[in-house]
Design a protein around this motif. Structure first.
Motif, PDB file in Angstrom:
ATOM      1  N   ALA A  75       5.790   6.201  -0.251  1.00 36.62           N
ATOM      2  CA  ALA A  75       5.487   4.871  -0.716  1.00 36.62           C
ATOM      3  C   ALA A  75       6.184   4.861  -2.227  1.00 36.62           C
ATOM      4  CB  ALA A  75       4.142   4.291  -0.590  1.00 36.62           C
ATOM      5  N   VAL A  76       7.316   4.805  -2.448  1.00 39.27           N
ATOM      6  CA  VAL A  76       8.047   4.800  -3.698  1.00 39.27           C
ATOM      7  C   VAL A  76       7.182   3.875  -4.778  1.00 39.27           C
ATOM      8  CG1 VAL A  76      10.203   4.743  -4.962  1.00 39.27           C
ATOM      9  CG2 VAL A  76      10.027   5.702  -2.529  1.00 39.27           C
ATOM     10  N   GLY A  77       7.023   2.659  -4.510  1.00 38.79           N
ATOM     11  CA  GLY A  77       6.640   1.774  -5.545  1.00 38.79           C
ATOM     12  C   GLY A  77       5.210   2.160  -5.768  1.00 38.79           C
ATOM     13  N   ALA A  78       4.318   2.280  -4.649  1.00 39.16           N
ATOM     14  CA  ALA A  78       3.078   2.746  -5.029  1.00 39.16           C
ATOM     15  C   ALA A  78       2.726   3.937  -5.773  1.00 39.16           C
ATOM     16  CB  ALA A  78       2.120   2.652  -3.861  1.00 39.16           C
ATOM     17  N   LEU A  79       3.339   4.974  -5.563  1.00 41.02           N
ATOM     18  CA  LEU A  79       3.534   6.206  -6.254  1.00 41.02           C
ATOM     19  C   LEU A  79       3.856   5.844  -7.808  1.00 41.02           C
ATOM     20  CD1 LEU A  79       4.956   8.409  -3.647  1.00 41.02           C
ATOM     21  CD2 LEU A  79       2.716   8.597  -4.602  1.00 41.02           C
ATOM     22  N   GLY A  80       4.976   4.783  -7.921  1.00 35.67           N
ATOM     23  CA  GLY A  80       5.386   4.860  -9.281  1.00 35.67           C
ATOM     24  C   GLY A  80       4.441   4.118 -10.313  1.00 35.67           C
ATOM     25  N   LEU A  81       3.819   3.207  -9.443  1.00 38.67           N
ATOM     26  CA  LEU A  81       2.736   2.291 -10.092  1.00 38.67           C
ATOM     27  C   LEU A  81       1.533   2.968 -10.397  1.00 38.67           C
ATOM     28  CD1 LEU A  81       2.144  -0.491 -10.924  1.00 38.67           C
ATOM     29  CD2 LEU A  81       0.795  -1.023  -8.846  1.00 38.67           C
ATOM     30  N   THR A  82       1.025   4.014  -9.544  1.00 37.63           N
ATOM     31  CA  THR A  82       0.116   5.061  -9.903  1.00 37.63           C
ATOM     32  C   THR A  82       0.219   5.855 -11.115  1.00 37.63           C
ATOM     33  OG1 THR A  82      -0.654   4.807  -7.361  1.00 37.63           O
ATOM     34  CG2 THR A  82      -1.465   6.599  -8.558  1.00 37.63           C
ATOM     35  N   ALA A  83       1.562   6.295 -10.838  1.00 37.23           N
ATOM     36  CA  ALA A  83       1.880   7.414 -12.197  1.00 37.23           C
ATOM     37  C   ALA A  83       1.807   6.505 -13.673  1.00 37.23           C
ATOM     38  CB  ALA A  83       3.267   8.058 -12.148  1.00 37.23           C
ATOM     39  N   LEU A  84       2.094   5.140 -13.416  1.00 40.32           N
ATOM     40  CA  LEU A  84       2.236   4.304 -14.522  1.00 40.32           C
ATOM     41  C   LEU A  84       0.718   4.224 -15.173  1.00 40.32           C
ATOM     42  CD1 LEU A  84       4.362   2.628 -16.314  1.00 40.32           C
ATOM     43  CD2 LEU A  84       3.443   0.882 -15.024  1.00 40.32           C
ATOM     44  N   LEU A  85      -0.067   3.982 -14.027  1.00 43.72           N
ATOM     45  CA  LEU A  85      -1.446   3.373 -14.507  1.00 43.72           C
ATOM     46  C   LEU A  85      -2.134   4.626 -14.942  1.00 43.72           C
ATOM     47  CD1 LEU A  85      -2.456   0.675 -11.514  1.00 43.72           C
ATOM     48  CD2 LEU A  85      -1.454   0.312 -13.925  1.00 43.72           C
TER      49      LEU A  85
END
Lengths: 238, 100
Positions: A75-85
């Motif tokens: 899940a590319v978007g969720a993984l990117g958002l998780t890394a950001l947060l």
């Protein structure tokens, strides 16, 4: 090249000092890295993918959380958002270390920020507080941390099932010990007690109420607020 | 040694998001002049982050965690970091076996 030749000995001692400083940190990093590699491998990531992620992301807690969330397909978007947060604390860390990095040659700064992780950042802050933070010192720590992280997470992915939980042997406490040692360098008397208590209590409460790594940012903000309030009497009246 | 394109995309997006967090603070610091209490607040960031990372881990560790934390803190306050790490690992392993 003449001025730098004169400083060659100094750079050597800086490199040696940085290697010595980062060694105790690695005691905590290596078991953690092996476990991350093993967890990621169980989620279906190949050793190559684990090594690539470690080399490009280079952020332990974010990678750990991503491995827990990993699905097929990812899940590319969720993984990117998780890394950001999860890595939001880097914003505060970057603000704090900025005056020291500003002394580095301009082309070195983007790379210096790339290898900024909790442990070497704290070691660098302590170094800068005690004197001058040199590129040789900071760069040595960064290269060692990055290389060890990439290598041991990949090894963890290859070994996979043979890796056990480091908490069973107390290795998770290596981080507590490293952070406590670093804290000694930031003690500024009684006002520190107020700041640290605010950060600790807020982090503990938020960690129990909110899922995820928000407690670090919450605790850091509480510490900053406490420092702001404690210092108000010392500031000149407007 | 396989490399799945979707996995690679996820890794690249994670890397970009993480690098963004690393450069934002530096970028901000060059644009805001800090004085007075704001300066004090930014100076408090390193210790606050360190405390915020370890406090919940210690608080959630029960009696064994608390005992190990006290011994580790003593070692960290008096001795070099290597000693603190050794005491931390040994005391956590010991107290978890005895109390946990």
């Amino acid at each position: 090249m003449n001025p730098s030749e004169r400083k060659a000995g100094t750079a050597g001692t800086e490199v040696a000092a940085a290697a010595r400083a980062v060694l105790p940190v690695l005691v905590g990093v290596v078991p953690f890295a092996l476990v991350f590699g093993a967890v990621a491998a169980k989620k279906g990531l190949s050793p190559l993918e684990v090594g690539l992620m470690s080399g490009m992301v280079f952020a332990g807690s974010a990678q750990f959380a991503a491995a827990q969330l990993w699905t097929a397909p990812a899940a590319v978007g969720a993984l990117g958002l998780t890394a950001l947060l999860i890595n939001m604390r880097h914003v505060l860390m970057g603000m704090a270390i900025a005056p020291h990095l500003a002394a580095f040659p301009r082309p070195a700064r983007p790379l210096a920020l790339f290898v900024m992780a909790d442990e070497n950042w704290a070691l660098a802050m302590r170094r800068g507080l005690a004197g001058r933070l040199t590129l040789a010192y900071y760069g040595t720590m960064g290269v060692i941390m990055w290389a060890v992280w990439v290598l041991t997470t990949t090894v963890g992915a290859v070994l996979g099932a043979f890796i056990e939980d480091p908490a069973a042997y107390g290795f998770d406490f290596a981080f507590v010990a490293v952070f406590m040692s670093l804290l000694r360098g930031f003690w500024k008397g009684r006002s520190s007690l107020v700041v640290w208590a605010a950060a600790a209590l807020t982090a503990i409460i938020v960690s129990r109420l909110v899922e995820g790594p928000w407690y670090v940012v919450a605790g850091a903000l509480a510490g900053m607020a406490a420092a702001w309030l404690v210092r108000i009497p010392e500031a000149p009246a407007p | 040694m396989s490399l799945d394109p979707v996995n690679l995309a996820a890794i690249v997006v994670m890397a970009a998001a993480t690098y963004l967090t690393r450069i934002t603070g530096y970028w901000l610091a060059g644009r805001i002049a800090l004085t007075g209490p704001a300066r004090a607040a930014v100076d408090a960031i390193p210790a606050s982050v360190l405390v915020a990372v370890i406090a919940p881990q210690i608080a959630g560790g029960g009696a064994a965690g608390a005992a190990a934390a006290i011994l580790t803190a003593l070692a960290a306050w008096r001795g070099p970091m290597v000693l603190a790490v050794a005491v931390g690992i040994a005391s956590a392993a010991l107290f978890r076996n005895l109390l946990g």
